[in-house]
Design a protein around this motif. Structure first.
Motif, PDB file in Angstrom:
ATOM      1  N   LEU A  11       0.841  -1.212   0.000  1.00 57.16           N
ATOM      2  CA  LEU A  11       0.000   0.000   0.000  1.00 57.16           C
ATOM      3  C   LEU A  11       0.870   1.253   0.000  1.00 57.16           C
ATOM      4  N   GLY A  12       1.836   1.268  -0.922  1.00 61.95           N
ATOM      5  CA  GLY A  12       2.556   2.514  -1.178  1.00 61.95           C
ATOM      6  C   GLY A  12       1.614   3.423  -1.961  1.00 61.95           C
ATOM      7  N   ALA A  13       2.177   4.446  -2.597  1.00 61.83           N
ATOM      8  CA  ALA A  13       1.343   5.393  -3.351  1.00 61.83           C
ATOM      9  C   ALA A  13       0.521   4.661  -4.411  1.00 61.83           C
ATOM     10  N   MET A  14       1.162   3.745  -5.150  1.00 55.67           N
ATOM     11  CA  MET A  14       0.452   3.068  -6.235  1.00 55.67           C
ATOM     12  C   MET A  14      -0.481   1.976  -5.712  1.00 55.67           C
ATOM     13  N   ASN A  33      -0.310  -4.425   4.165  1.00 54.97           N
ATOM     14  CA  ASN A  33       0.947  -3.689   3.969  1.00 54.97           C
ATOM     15  C   ASN A  33       1.883  -4.014   5.116  1.00 54.97           C
ATOM     16  N   ARG A  34       3.197  -4.070   4.795  1.00 58.65           N
ATOM     17  CA  ARG A  34       4.203  -4.374   5.824  1.00 58.65           C
ATOM     18  C   ARG A  34       4.076  -3.407   7.001  1.00 58.65           C
ATOM     19  N   THR A  35       3.962  -2.118   6.686  1.00 62.41           N
ATOM     20  CA  THR A  35       3.738  -1.118   7.738  1.00 62.41           C
ATOM     21  C   THR A  35       2.228  -0.940   7.851  1.00 62.41           C
ATOM     22  N   ARG A  38      -0.452   2.060   7.037  1.00 60.97           N
ATOM     23  CA  ARG A  38      -0.828   2.527   5.695  1.00 60.97           C
ATOM     24  C   ARG A  38      -2.150   1.922   5.223  1.00 60.97           C
ATOM     25  N   CYS A  65       1.875  -5.090  -5.400  1.00 59.83           N
ATOM     26  CA  CYS A  65       2.480  -3.846  -5.906  1.00 59.83           C
ATOM     27  C   CYS A  65       3.452  -3.335  -4.852  1.00 59.83           C
ATOM     28  N   LEU A  66       4.690  -3.797  -4.976  1.00 58.38           N
ATOM     29  CA  LEU A  66       5.721  -3.482  -3.982  1.00 58.38           C
ATOM     30  C   LEU A  66       6.830  -2.666  -4.625  1.00 58.38           C
ATOM     31  N   LEU A  67       7.809  -2.333  -3.820  1.00 52.08           N
ATOM     32  CA  LEU A  67       8.902  -1.468  -4.276  1.00 52.08           C
ATOM     33  C   LEU A  67       9.674  -2.065  -5.452  1.00 52.08           C
ATOM     34  N   ALA A  71      11.413  -7.480  -3.102  1.00 51.99           N
ATOM     35  CA  ALA A  71      10.313  -7.492  -2.130  1.00 51.99           C
ATOM     36  C   ALA A  71       9.260  -8.526  -2.536  1.00 51.99           C
ATOM     37  N   GLU A  74      10.288 -11.986  -1.612  1.00 56.39           N
ATOM     38  CA  GLU A  74      10.079 -12.286  -0.186  1.00 56.39           C
ATOM     39  C   GLU A  74       8.639 -12.690   0.099  1.00 56.39           C
ATOM     40  N   SER A  91       7.087  -2.912 -10.836  1.00 54.22           N
ATOM     41  CA  SER A  91       7.992  -2.678 -11.974  1.00 54.22           C
ATOM     42  C   SER A  91       9.228  -3.566 -11.861  1.00 54.22           C
ATOM     43  N   ILE A 116       2.306  -0.972 -14.818  1.00 54.04           N
ATOM     44  CA  ILE A 116       1.356   0.148 -14.775  1.00 54.04           C
ATOM     45  C   ILE A 116       1.958   1.317 -15.544  1.00 54.04           C
TER      46      ILE A 116
HETATM   47  N1  LIG Z   1       3.890   5.685  -8.056  1.00 56.69           N
HETATM   48  C1  LIG Z   1       3.773   5.698  -9.385  1.00 56.69           C
HETATM   49  O1  LIG Z   1       3.436   6.720 -10.002  1.00 56.69           O
HETATM   50  C2  LIG Z   1       4.005   4.435 -10.176  1.00 56.69           C
HETATM   51  C3  LIG Z   1       3.692   4.404 -11.560  1.00 56.69           C
HETATM   52  C4  LIG Z   1       3.872   3.220 -12.278  1.00 56.69           C
HETATM   53  C5  LIG Z   1       4.388   2.109 -11.653  1.00 56.69           C
HETATM   54  N2  LIG Z   1       4.694   2.160 -10.311  1.00 56.69           N
HETATM   55  C6  LIG Z   1       5.274   0.953  -9.698  1.00 56.69           C
HETATM   56  O2  LIG Z   1       4.479   0.512  -8.612  1.00 56.69           O
HETATM   57  C7  LIG Z   1       5.317  -0.126  -7.640  1.00 56.69           C
HETATM   58  C8  LIG Z   1       5.038   0.493  -6.269  1.00 56.69           C
HETATM   59  O3  LIG Z   1       5.292   1.893  -6.360  1.00 56.69           O
HETATM   60  P1  LIG Z   1       4.813   2.903  -5.219  1.00 56.69           P
HETATM   61  O4  LIG Z   1       4.809   4.256  -5.848  1.00 56.69           O
HETATM   62  O5  LIG Z   1       3.576   2.401  -4.553  1.00 56.69           O
HETATM   63  O6  LIG Z   1       6.075   2.785  -4.210  1.00 56.69           O
HETATM   64  P2  LIG Z   1       6.147   3.221  -2.694  1.00 56.69           P
HETATM   65  O7  LIG Z   1       5.144   4.308  -2.388  1.00 56.69           O
HETATM   66  O8  LIG Z   1       7.573   3.489  -2.399  1.00 56.69           O
HETATM   67  O9  LIG Z   1       5.687   1.918  -1.884  1.00 56.69           O
HETATM   68  C9  LIG Z   1       6.504   0.775  -1.815  1.00 56.69           C
HETATM   69  C10 LIG Z   1       5.716  -0.340  -1.158  1.00 56.69           C
HETATM   70  O10 LIG Z   1       6.547  -1.510  -1.113  1.00 56.69           O
HETATM   71  C11 LIG Z   1       6.512  -2.026   0.205  1.00 56.69           C
HETATM   72  N3  LIG Z   1       7.728  -2.790   0.468  1.00 56.69           N
HETATM   73  C12 LIG Z   1       9.010  -2.423   0.168  1.00 56.69           C
HETATM   74  N4  LIG Z   1       9.861  -3.416   0.504  1.00 56.69           N
HETATM   75  C13 LIG Z   1       9.097  -4.427   1.017  1.00 56.69           C
HETATM   76  C14 LIG Z   1       9.392  -5.714   1.524  1.00 56.69           C
HETATM   77  N5  LIG Z   1      10.654  -6.175   1.569  1.00 56.69           N
HETATM   78  N6  LIG Z   1       8.373  -6.493   1.957  1.00 56.69           N
HETATM   79  C15 LIG Z   1       7.082  -6.026   1.908  1.00 56.69           C
HETATM   80  N7  LIG Z   1       6.746  -4.806   1.456  1.00 56.69           N
HETATM   81  C16 LIG Z   1       7.737  -4.021   0.999  1.00 56.69           C
HETATM   82  C17 LIG Z   1       6.350  -0.803   1.087  1.00 56.69           C
HETATM   83  O11 LIG Z   1       5.911  -1.192   2.361  1.00 56.69           O
HETATM   84  P3  LIG Z   1       6.122  -0.201   3.638  1.00 56.69           P
HETATM   85  O12 LIG Z   1       4.979   0.758   3.596  1.00 56.69           O
HETATM   86  O13 LIG Z   1       6.102  -1.127   4.792  1.00 56.69           O
HETATM   87  O14 LIG Z   1       7.455   0.471   3.453  1.00 56.69           O
HETATM   88  C18 LIG Z   1       5.289  -0.052   0.283  1.00 56.69           C
HETATM   89  O15 LIG Z   1       4.015  -0.608   0.483  1.00 56.69           O
HETATM   90  C19 LIG Z   1       6.767   0.095  -8.100  1.00 56.69           C
HETATM   91  O16 LIG Z   1       7.233  -1.049  -8.753  1.00 56.69           O
HETATM   92  C20 LIG Z   1       6.642   1.250  -9.078  1.00 56.69           C
HETATM   93  O17 LIG Z   1       7.674   1.236 -10.066  1.00 56.69           O
HETATM   94  C21 LIG Z   1       4.510   3.280  -9.567  1.00 56.69           C
END
Ligand SMILES: NC(=O)c1ccc[n+]([C@@H]2O[C@H](COP(=O)([O-])OP(=O)(O)OC[C@H]3O[C@@H](n4cnc5c(N)ncnc54)[C@H](OP(=O)(O)O)[C@@H]3O)[C@@H](O)[C@H]2O)c1
Length: 286
Positions: A11-14, A33-35, A38, A65-67, A71, A74, A91, A116
């Motif tokens: 549950l990051g931004a995307m 979500n890990r944290t 969120r 949808c993780l980083l 991740a 895991e 991605s 995405i």
């Molecule tokens: N944002 C965009 O505009 C966009 C556009 C197209 C594609 N994407 C793709 O979407 C994906 C996610 O992007 P985002 O923007 O949502 O990133 P983000 O806001 O940085 O969120 C990252 C997420 O990954 C989780 N995470 C990281 N390491 C982890 C682990 N080892 N185990 C479990 N959870 C883990 C984080 O959990 P915590 O909250 O616990 O840290 C968080 O939920 C990426 O691949 C990105 O390239 C994003």
């Protein structure tokens, strides 16, 4: 057919935007979500919050949808044996996507890879665009659920690396265009022209570029690089003007220099009468 339930893992931004779109579409939605904090805004709009990944995977479809792929690697073993269909929208490189597909198969998981292609605000709107690859029949079975994300759900083929490959190709074009615009803004800005003033002229070039790349595509595929409308010797002179104008204003000419140096290499290799599509053979190291 009963309504498919979905989980969103990450549950990051995307991931949060994906979960909001599923909830908005009236889809039974579980989030993890890990944290844990969120998940709270999603709970507030009606999503169920799972305490563990395993709990989240008690759904028909689990969107991950993780980083990054590390991740996902895991999380994947924790989905094993759940019977959920994994749709990984994290991605990656094509190699990472193919590797995750193999790992998922080893865990007995049905798996689709995806990419995405739009920013967060467009998720759930008609402008959304998500690419998928992997088992087509699996995709077709879950297309209705995936369309909750809005716009277009496009399946590219059975190779699970295809969505990542197209994603990276599109990013290649996107970043080159943005960097060129920023370079031109700095170069014109040195003479007092604002980026906003220059913008409509850059947009005119983009209109021309649309036709130009259509021409390049045909020539690349035919491996034919006719220089009857423009040729590399003429292109090199034009690019030298851009580099010189950038340098004389103290603006790093690295962006036009890239095109300049590729063009010069083609000319030096004896292709001065060819058209610009000849650059592809320089890039291939031919
Ligand atoms: N944002 C965009 O505009 C966009 C556009 C197209 C594609 N994407 C793709 O979407 C994906 C996610 O992007 P985002 O923007 O949502 O990133 P983000 O806001 O940085 O969120 C990252 C997420 O990954 C989780 N995470 C990281 N390491 C982890 C682990 N080892 N185990 C479990 N959870 C883990 C984080 O959990 P915590 O909250 O616990 O840290 C968080 O939920 C990426 O691949 C990105 O390239 C994003």
């Amino acid at each position: 057919m009963s309504t498919q339930s979905v989980a969103v893992v990450g549950l990051g931004a995307m991931g949060s935007a994906l979960a909001r779109a599923f909830v908005a579409a009236g889809r039974p939605t579980t989030v993890w979500n890990r944290t844990a904090a969120r998940a709270e805004p999603l709970a507030a709009i009606g999503a169920s919050v799972a305490g563990t990944v395993e709990e989240a995977a008690a759904t028909d479809v689990t969107v991950v949808c993780l980083l990054d792929s590390a991740a996902v690697e895991e999380v994947l073993p924790r989905l094993a044996g759940s019977g959920t269909v994994v749709v990984n929208l994290t991605s990656a490189t094509p190699e990472q996507s193919r590797d995750l597909a193999r790992r998922a198969a080893a865990f007995g998981l049905a798996y689709l890879d995806g990419a995405i292609m739009v920013p967060v605000p467009l998720i759930g709107t008609p402008q959304a665009h998500v690419l998928y690859s992997g088992d087509r029949e699996l995709f077709e079975r879950h297309r209705g659920t995936l369309l909750d994300l809005g716009g277009e759900a496009e399946h590219l083929g059975a190779d699970p690396g295809l969505a990542a490959l197209y994603d990276l190709g599109m990013l290649d074009v996107f970043f080159a265009g943005m960097t060129s615009f920023l370079h031109a803004s700095a170069m014109l800005g040195a003479d007092g022209v604002t980026a906003r003033t220059f913008l409509p002229y850059a947009e005119r070039v983009l209109d021309v570029l649309r036709g130009s790349i259509a021409g390049l595509a045909g020539q690349v595929d035919a491996d034919s690089h006719p220089g009857d409308e423009d040729n590399l010797t003429m292109d090199l002179a034009a690019l030298a003007h851009v580099v010189a104008t950038s340098e004389s204003r103290g603006v790093d000419p690295v962006v036009p220099r890239l095109s300049h140096d590729l063009t010069r290499a083609a000319v030096e290799a004896g292709h001065g009468r060819d058209g610009y599509s000849r650059i592809v053979t320089v890039l291939r190291g031919a």
